[in-house]
Design a protein around this motif. Structure first.
Motif, PDB file in Angstrom:
ATOM      1  N   THR A 184       0.972  -1.040  -0.027  1.00  0.00           N
ATOM      2  CA  THR A 184      -0.110  -0.053  -0.044  1.00  0.00           C
ATOM      3  C   THR A 184       0.861   1.203   0.157  1.00  0.00           C
ATOM      4  O   THR A 184       0.449   2.322  -0.417  1.00  0.00           O
ATOM      5  CB  THR A 184      -0.933  -0.100   1.315  1.00  0.00           C
ATOM      6  N   ARG A 185       2.266   1.290   0.609  1.00  0.00           N
ATOM      7  CA  ARG A 185       2.750   2.353   0.605  1.00  0.00           C
ATOM      8  C   ARG A 185       3.635   2.658  -0.848  1.00  0.00           C
ATOM      9  O   ARG A 185       4.019   3.764  -1.102  1.00  0.00           O
ATOM     10  CB  ARG A 185       4.119   2.075   1.509  1.00  0.00           C
ATOM     11  N   PHE A 186       3.677   1.601  -1.899  1.00  0.00           N
ATOM     12  CA  PHE A 186       4.164   1.857  -3.071  1.00  0.00           C
ATOM     13  C   PHE A 186       3.032   2.030  -4.301  1.00  0.00           C
ATOM     14  O   PHE A 186       3.434   1.730  -5.449  1.00  0.00           O
ATOM     15  CB  PHE A 186       5.207   0.602  -3.278  1.00  0.00           C
ATOM     16  N   ILE A 187       1.697   2.248  -3.858  1.00  0.00           N
ATOM     17  CA  ILE A 187       0.872   2.306  -4.836  1.00  0.00           C
ATOM     18  C   ILE A 187       0.217   3.638  -4.553  1.00  0.00           C
ATOM     19  O   ILE A 187      -0.127   4.145  -3.524  1.00  0.00           O
ATOM     20  CB  ILE A 187      -0.408   1.216  -4.229  1.00  0.00           C
ATOM     21  N   SER A 188      -0.215   4.210  -5.858  1.00  0.00           N
ATOM     22  CA  SER A 188      -0.940   5.698  -5.783  1.00  0.00           C
ATOM     23  C   SER A 188      -2.338   5.323  -6.285  1.00  0.00           C
ATOM     24  O   SER A 188      -2.721   4.800  -7.249  1.00  0.00           O
ATOM     25  CB  SER A 188      -0.275   6.420  -7.015  1.00  0.00           C
ATOM     26  N   TRP A 189      -2.933   5.609  -5.117  1.00  0.00           N
ATOM     27  CA  TRP A 189      -4.523   5.479  -5.375  1.00  0.00           C
ATOM     28  C   TRP A 189      -5.288   6.620  -6.005  1.00  0.00           C
ATOM     29  O   TRP A 189      -4.633   7.732  -6.004  1.00  0.00           O
ATOM     30  CB  TRP A 189      -5.103   5.346  -3.988  1.00  0.00           C
ATOM     31  N   PRO A 190      -6.425   6.338  -6.650  1.00  0.00           N
ATOM     32  CA  PRO A 190      -7.209   7.293  -7.337  1.00  0.00           C
ATOM     33  C   PRO A 190      -7.467   8.508  -6.155  1.00  0.00           C
ATOM     34  O   PRO A 190      -7.608   8.294  -5.076  1.00  0.00           O
ATOM     35  CB  PRO A 190      -8.547   6.653  -7.770  1.00  0.00           C
TER      36      PRO A 190
ATOM     37  N   SER B  89      -1.483   3.274  -9.694  1.00  0.00           N
ATOM     38  CA  SER B  89      -0.141   3.417 -10.300  1.00  0.00           C
ATOM     39  C   SER B  89       0.941   2.817  -9.322  1.00  0.00           C
ATOM     40  O   SER B  89       0.803   3.208  -8.050  1.00  0.00           O
ATOM     41  CB  SER B  89       0.268   4.742 -10.544  1.00  0.00           C
ATOM     42  N   VAL B  90       1.704   1.686  -9.606  1.00  0.00           N
ATOM     43  CA  VAL B  90       2.552   1.105  -8.784  1.00  0.00           C
ATOM     44  C   VAL B  90       4.041   1.804  -8.985  1.00  0.00           C
ATOM     45  O   VAL B  90       4.640   1.889 -10.174  1.00  0.00           O
ATOM     46  CB  VAL B  90       2.753  -0.301  -9.387  1.00  0.00           C
TER      47      VAL B  90
ATOM     48  N   ARG C   1       8.115 -14.759  -3.748  1.00  0.00           N
ATOM     49  CA  ARG C   1       8.431 -13.797  -4.774  1.00  0.00           C
ATOM     50  C   ARG C   1       6.934 -13.305  -5.034  1.00  0.00           C
ATOM     51  O   ARG C   1       6.089 -13.884  -4.446  1.00  0.00           O
ATOM     52  CB  ARG C   1       9.337 -14.285  -6.054  1.00  0.00           C
ATOM     53  N   PHE C   2       6.952 -12.330  -5.719  1.00  0.00           N
ATOM     54  CA  PHE C   2       5.595 -11.670  -6.308  1.00  0.00           C
ATOM     55  C   PHE C   2       5.578 -11.120  -7.758  1.00  0.00           C
ATOM     56  O   PHE C   2       6.715 -10.696  -7.968  1.00  0.00           O
ATOM     57  CB  PHE C   2       5.080 -10.809  -5.306  1.00  0.00           C
ATOM     58  N   GLU C   3       4.467 -11.332  -8.458  1.00  0.00           N
ATOM     59  CA  GLU C   3       4.483 -10.732  -9.614  1.00  0.00           C
ATOM     60  C   GLU C   3       3.489  -9.621  -9.650  1.00  0.00           C
ATOM     61  O   GLU C   3       2.477  -9.839  -8.978  1.00  0.00           O
ATOM     62  CB  GLU C   3       4.213 -11.730 -10.631  1.00  0.00           C
ATOM     63  N   VAL C   4       3.538  -8.800 -10.619  1.00  0.00           N
ATOM     64  CA  VAL C   4       2.601  -7.495 -10.556  1.00  0.00           C
ATOM     65  C   VAL C   4       1.807  -7.709 -12.179  1.00  0.00           C
ATOM     66  O   VAL C   4       2.912  -7.527 -13.034  1.00  0.00           O
ATOM     67  CB  VAL C   4       3.232  -6.207 -10.342  1.00  0.00           C
ATOM     68  N   THR C   5       0.812  -7.545 -12.141  1.00  0.00           N
ATOM     69  CA  THR C   5       0.268  -7.438 -13.371  1.00  0.00           C
ATOM     70  C   THR C   5      -0.245  -6.185 -13.638  1.00  0.00           C
ATOM     71  O   THR C   5      -1.263  -5.672 -13.047  1.00  0.00           O
ATOM     72  CB  THR C   5      -1.044  -8.491 -13.584  1.00  0.00           C
ATOM     73  N   LEU C   6       0.483  -5.390 -14.555  1.00  0.00           N
ATOM     74  CA  LEU C   6       0.263  -3.923 -14.769  1.00  0.00           C
ATOM     75  C   LEU C   6      -1.118  -3.758 -15.271  1.00  0.00           C
ATOM     76  O   LEU C   6      -1.491  -2.565 -15.031  1.00  0.00           O
ATOM     77  CB  LEU C   6       1.559  -3.430 -15.340  1.00  0.00           C
ATOM     78  N   ALA C   7      -1.368  -4.442 -16.109  1.00  0.00           N
ATOM     79  CA  ALA C   7      -2.918  -4.113 -16.823  1.00  0.00           C
ATOM     80  C   ALA C   7      -3.770  -4.168 -16.014  1.00  0.00           C
ATOM     81  O   ALA C   7      -4.668  -3.215 -15.969  1.00  0.00           O
ATOM     82  CB  ALA C   7      -2.995  -5.286 -17.827  1.00  0.00           C
ATOM     83  N   ASN C   8      -3.829  -5.149 -14.726  1.00  0.00           N
ATOM     84  CA  ASN C   8      -4.969  -5.040 -13.851  1.00  0.00           C
ATOM     85  C   ASN C   8      -5.126  -3.863 -12.936  1.00  0.00           C
ATOM     86  O   ASN C   8      -5.920  -3.365 -12.633  1.00  0.00           O
ATOM     87  CB  ASN C   8      -4.846  -6.477 -13.223  1.00  0.00           C
ATOM     88  N   ALA C   9      -3.502  -3.523 -12.723  1.00  0.00           N
ATOM     89  CA  ALA C   9      -3.420  -2.258 -11.887  1.00  0.00           C
ATOM     90  C   ALA C   9      -4.058  -1.021 -12.522  1.00  0.00           C
ATOM     91  O   ALA C   9      -4.566  -0.262 -12.262  1.00  0.00           O
ATOM     92  CB  ALA C   9      -1.890  -1.994 -11.200  1.00  0.00           C
ATOM     93  N   ARG C  10      -3.759  -0.797 -13.843  1.00  0.00           N
ATOM     94  CA  ARG C  10      -4.072   0.387 -14.599  1.00  0.00           C
ATOM     95  C   ARG C  10      -5.500   0.292 -14.782  1.00  0.00           C
ATOM     96  O   ARG C  10      -6.333   1.109 -14.691  1.00  0.00           O
ATOM     97  CB  ARG C  10      -3.515   0.178 -16.088  1.00  0.00           C
ATOM     98  N   ALA C  11      -6.140  -0.892 -15.053  1.00  0.00           N
ATOM     99  CA  ALA C  11      -7.577  -0.825 -15.022  1.00  0.00           C
ATOM    100  C   ALA C  11      -8.425  -0.599 -13.966  1.00  0.00           C
ATOM    101  O   ALA C  11      -9.537  -0.070 -14.057  1.00  0.00           O
ATOM    102  CB  ALA C  11      -7.944  -2.525 -15.291  1.00  0.00           C
ATOM    103  N   LEU C  12      -7.805  -0.376 -12.810  1.00  0.00           N
ATOM    104  CA  LEU C  12      -8.207  -0.128 -11.543  1.00  0.00           C
ATOM    105  C   LEU C  12      -7.821   1.446 -11.174  1.00  0.00           C
ATOM    106  O   LEU C  12      -7.894   1.807 -10.170  1.00  0.00           O
ATOM    107  CB  LEU C  12      -7.768  -0.984 -10.314  1.00  0.00           C
ATOM    108  N   ASP C  13      -6.998   2.052 -12.169  1.00  0.00           N
ATOM    109  CA  ASP C  13      -6.639   3.428 -12.097  1.00  0.00           C
ATOM    110  C   ASP C  13      -5.568   3.445 -10.698  1.00  0.00           C
ATOM    111  O   ASP C  13      -5.618   4.474 -10.153  1.00  0.00           O
ATOM    112  CB  ASP C  13      -7.628   4.378 -11.766  1.00  0.00           C
TER     113      ASP C  13
ATOM    114  N   GLN D  79      -8.092 -10.818 -12.687  1.00  0.00           N
ATOM    115  CA  GLN D  79      -8.149  -9.902 -11.722  1.00  0.00           C
ATOM    116  C   GLN D  79      -7.301  -9.407 -10.731  1.00  0.00           C
ATOM    117  O   GLN D  79      -6.928  -8.701 -10.172  1.00  0.00           O
ATOM    118  CB  GLN D  79      -9.341 -10.759 -10.859  1.00  0.00           C
ATOM    119  N   ALA D  80      -6.354 -10.458 -10.553  1.00  0.00           N
ATOM    120  CA  ALA D  80      -5.347 -10.334  -9.718  1.00  0.00           C
ATOM    121  C   ALA D  80      -4.140  -9.167  -9.844  1.00  0.00           C
ATOM    122  O   ALA D  80      -3.350  -9.241 -11.163  1.00  0.00           O
ATOM    123  CB  ALA D  80      -4.399 -11.500  -9.173  1.00  0.00           C
ATOM    124  N   VAL D  81      -3.819  -8.228  -8.963  1.00  0.00           N
ATOM    125  CA  VAL D  81      -2.494  -7.353  -9.472  1.00  0.00           C
ATOM    126  C   VAL D  81      -1.346  -7.790  -8.831  1.00  0.00           C
ATOM    127  O   VAL D  81      -0.293  -7.714  -9.473  1.00  0.00           O
ATOM    128  CB  VAL D  81      -2.989  -5.844  -8.831  1.00  0.00           C
ATOM    129  N   PHE D  82      -1.328  -8.568  -7.765  1.00  0.00           N
ATOM    130  CA  PHE D  82      -0.260  -9.220  -7.283  1.00  0.00           C
ATOM    131  C   PHE D  82      -0.611 -10.526  -6.744  1.00  0.00           C
ATOM    132  O   PHE D  82      -1.588 -10.985  -6.593  1.00  0.00           O
ATOM    133  CB  PHE D  82       0.153  -8.395  -5.740  1.00  0.00           C
TER     134      PHE D  82
END
Length: 160
Positions: A37-43, A148-149, A134-146, A121-124
């Protein structure tokens, strides 16, 4: 940066005892989730505190509640809620597919440790590689939710 993030997570992990003893990997996932949550820019219209819904894991919910309480409440405060009683979720940690909750998760940042959870659906998504979490980030899913990682978080992630 990787060393700094690892030390920060390790400090959080072993500072708090869990109600029922959680596996070390589950404590690590909890620390990651809180720190994501510290590394996410929320709408701009995002209300606080963020509702973090946990699926079917009261021990993890309790541990995360204590972990969040021990952190600085000024940085994206979180409220832990069981997914089974939630009316809305900003973030959801799913360990299995949850089609029955689709209505309350239309704009939810999904984090999972199970790749059978809807990949669209999953962002992480957490996974283990070489005995390390480890973790993966699905950027398209993050962008769909507005969402920013941060590039700092992306440096230590697998990007999809």
């Amino acid at each position: 940066m990787k060393t700094c993030l690892a030390l920060m997570l390790a400090g959080l992990l072993f500072h708090l005892p869990a109600k029922a003893e959680l596996k070390k990997v589950d404590k690590l996932k909890a620390a990651y989730i809180v720190n994501f949550t510290r590394f996410i820019s929320w709408p701009d219209n995002q209300t606080m505190p963020l509702r973090l819904c946990i699926q079917d894991n009261p021990e993890l919910s309790h541990f995360m509640t204590r972990l969040i309480a021990s952190k600085n409440k000024k940085t994206n405060p979180l409220q832990v809620v069981s997914l089974s009683v939630a009316t809305a979720c900003d973030i959801a940690f799913l360990n299995k597919p949850a089609p029955e909750y689709r209505d309350i998760m239309t704009s939810t940042m999904v984090i999972s440790d199970n790749r059978s959870v809807n990949i669209h659906q999953a962002v992480f998504t957490f996974f283990e590689q070489d005995n390390r979490l480890r973790f993966e980030v699905t950027l398209a899913n993050a962008r769909a939710l507005d969402l920013s990682v941060s590039s700092e978080l992306l440096k230590v992630a697998t990007i999809r």
